[in-house]
Design an enzyme around this catalytic site. Structure first.
Site, PDB file in Angstrom:
ATOM      1  N   ASP A 140       0.824  -1.237   0.073  1.00 15.81           N
ATOM      2  CA  ASP A 140      -0.076   0.200  -0.024  1.00 15.81           C
ATOM      3  C   ASP A 140       0.855   1.332   0.141  1.00 15.81           C
ATOM      4  O   ASP A 140       0.252   2.298   0.322  1.00 15.81           O
ATOM      5  CB  ASP A 140      -1.031  -0.021   1.021  1.00 15.81           C
ATOM      6  CG  ASP A 140      -2.119  -0.941   1.047  1.00 15.81           C
ATOM      7  OD1 ASP A 140      -2.710  -0.658  -0.078  1.00 15.81           O
ATOM      8  OD2 ASP A 140      -2.569  -1.749   1.924  1.00 15.81           O
ATOM      9  N   ASP A 208      -7.415  -3.326  -5.555  1.00 10.45           N
ATOM     10  CA  ASP A 208      -7.027  -2.048  -5.307  1.00 10.45           C
ATOM     11  C   ASP A 208      -5.549  -1.523  -5.725  1.00 10.45           C
ATOM     12  O   ASP A 208      -5.230  -0.456  -5.880  1.00 10.45           O
ATOM     13  CB  ASP A 208      -7.013  -1.898  -3.751  1.00 10.45           C
ATOM     14  CG  ASP A 208      -8.249  -2.583  -2.999  1.00 10.45           C
ATOM     15  OD1 ASP A 208      -8.635  -3.787  -3.616  1.00 10.45           O
ATOM     16  OD2 ASP A 208      -8.758  -2.316  -1.971  1.00 10.45           O
TER      17      ASP A 208
END
Length: 464
Positions: A140, A208
């Protein structure tokens, strides 16, 4: 490949920040609009909320708490609990930690690039206080680092920001598996239904992750690193193959065999079911594949993004606000997800630019405006405001010293700009939150506002 990387941004339209009628007409014509376009009719009114003082006050009302402390923050805003007002904070290494600092830099961008536009419509940009984070190694990194560090470099020429993005990109690329052909997302994943904890048996990839590729492509272009470029490109191709279904809905999680690269299973971690379409995942795909197209010029990525956007648009309810999952039962009340709305809107604006630059007509701007306007109409929290009061200091001679001090009154509403977001409503999720505020919903709300200013139409939206 190097030619592609060096020219990858050429599809962006000219920035037009003038406000005369002739210039507005030129801008409208460029975007396939006309001077009589009723933006309020397209999107449902209240565009002024994109740029209101409330937006600035909400962000600064939260930020000033950290600025008053002697040490950098180690906890960052993530969400408000349903029905509650205050932010719940998460640790520095949590994936959402970069979004609130990113909000500060988006306000700085408004001040630096668009202050004259905002003043013309009676708004004032805010000042800025720099912010710093430290790097953690996780997939991330694109979310944690890029919103603030790249902005620090581009807006303030902060070399630390540049170095941080480069280091983050290298760390992210190190999670790439040549056997699987993509970047590992989660190391482990545990819900009430399944448990993946053995890295030798499972290689989890989430949709994502498409949004983290923009940072890789940017760093690859800066470093002229063909290997890093290939990592990002290969990941996008694999995600295009396995996350995007035949009907252009998207799956959330794909599990591969790390030893062979073979797909083992497709599951959800935040949607209604393994076979359903989680709306925020669909939004990540819309924006992520368009960003990838902008770097690679591979038209298949733009087509994928357009098809994913069309799926999203066709399944929107009359309100214009997406449900948290498009296949959640319609006979039961379903929570909305304004974060999906704002992310998808941003992706549609990027698609619109690409289509117009290629000389093709586009309806994606109108669709984006409809969604943005619906959010502005129905899901903006009650405002915060700046309040001035006298600050008097007494002196021995009795005259004293007085001055006006400005503070922020957060009012009775939540600390977030928006409500109506849903972190996770999956039946077997360890934590389920719906109908609340969410930091990345606010981040993309600000980002969309800046993007519209960059495109030259933000000011026209507010003026109507």
């Amino acid at each position: 490949m190097r030619e592609e990387m060096d020219t990858a941004r050429d599809d962006r339209p000219l920035k037009r920040n003038r406000s005369t009628r002739d210039d507005l007409e030129q801008i409208h014509n460029y975007h396939g609009l006309n001077t009589t376009t009723n933006f309020e009719g397209i999107a449902g009114a209240h565009f002024e909320r994109l740029y209101s003082v409330n937006v600035i006050a909400k962000i600064w009302g939260v930020a000033q708490r950290a600025f008053s402390r002697p040490t950098p923050p180690i906890l960052f805003p993530e969400y408000t609990k349903p029905g509650d007002i205050g932010y719940v904070y998460r640790e520095l290494d949590f994936w959402t930690s970069g979004f609130f600092p990113g909000c500060l830099y988006l306000l700085l961008e408004r001040q630096r690039k668009y202050a004259h536009n905002l003043r013309r419509i009676g708004l004032s940009p805010t000042d800025h206080v720099p912010h710093e984070l430290q790097l953690q190694t996780t997939h991330d990194l694109g979310f944690m680092i890029a919103p603030w560090a790249r902005a620090a470099w581009e807006l303030e020429n902060d070399v630390r920001g540049y170095d941080t993005v480069i280091t983050a990109a290298k760390s992210l690329a190190s999670r790439y598996s040549p056997v699987v052909g993509c970047i590992r997302s989660w190391d482990t994943c545990v819900t009430k239904r399944y448990s993946f904890q053995d890295l030798d048996k499972n290689f989890l990839v989430i949709v994502d992750n498409m949004m983290n590729l923009d940072m890789l492509f940017w760093a690859a272009a800066e470093l002229k690193d063909d290997k890093m470029y290939a990592v990002a490109l290969n990941h996008a191709k694999l995600s295009q193959r396995y996350h995007v279904r035949a009907d252009f809905s998207t799956a959330h999680v794909v599990n591969f065999d790390p030893a062979t690269g073979a797909m083992k299973s497709i599951i959800t971690n935040q949607g209604y079911s393994d076979e359903s379409c989680w709306s925020r995942g669909q939004a990540w795909a819309i924006a992520g594949f368009t960003q990838t197209y902008r770097w690679t010029r591979d038209g298949s990525f733009l087509e994928t993004a357009k098809n994913c956007a069309d799926y999203f648009i066709k399944r929107l309810p009359p309100s214009g606000i997406p449900p948290w999952d498009f296949q959640a039962p319609k006979n039961e009340p379903q929570p909305t997800d304004t974060s999906a709305a704002m992310i998808a809107s941003y992706g549609m604006l990027l698609i619109h630019e690409a289509e117009i630059a290629a000389g093709r007509p586009s309806t994606y701007l109108q669709h984006a405006l409809r969604i943005i306007g619906a959010v502005c109409t129905s899901h903006v929290n009650s405002p915060a405001e700046y309040v001035s009061h006298d600050d008097f200091i007494e002196t021995p001679d009795g005259r004293g010293l007085g001055n006006q001090k400005e503070t922020i009154d957060m009012g009775s509403g939540a600390e977030t700009i928006l409500n109506g977001a849903t972190i996770n409503n999956y039946e077997f999720a360890p934590r389920r939150w719906a109908n609340h505020g969410l930091v990345y919903a606010d981040y993309f709300f600000l980002l969309v506002g800046n993007k519209l200013l960059e495109m030259g139409i933000g000011e026209g939206l507010v003026r109507g």
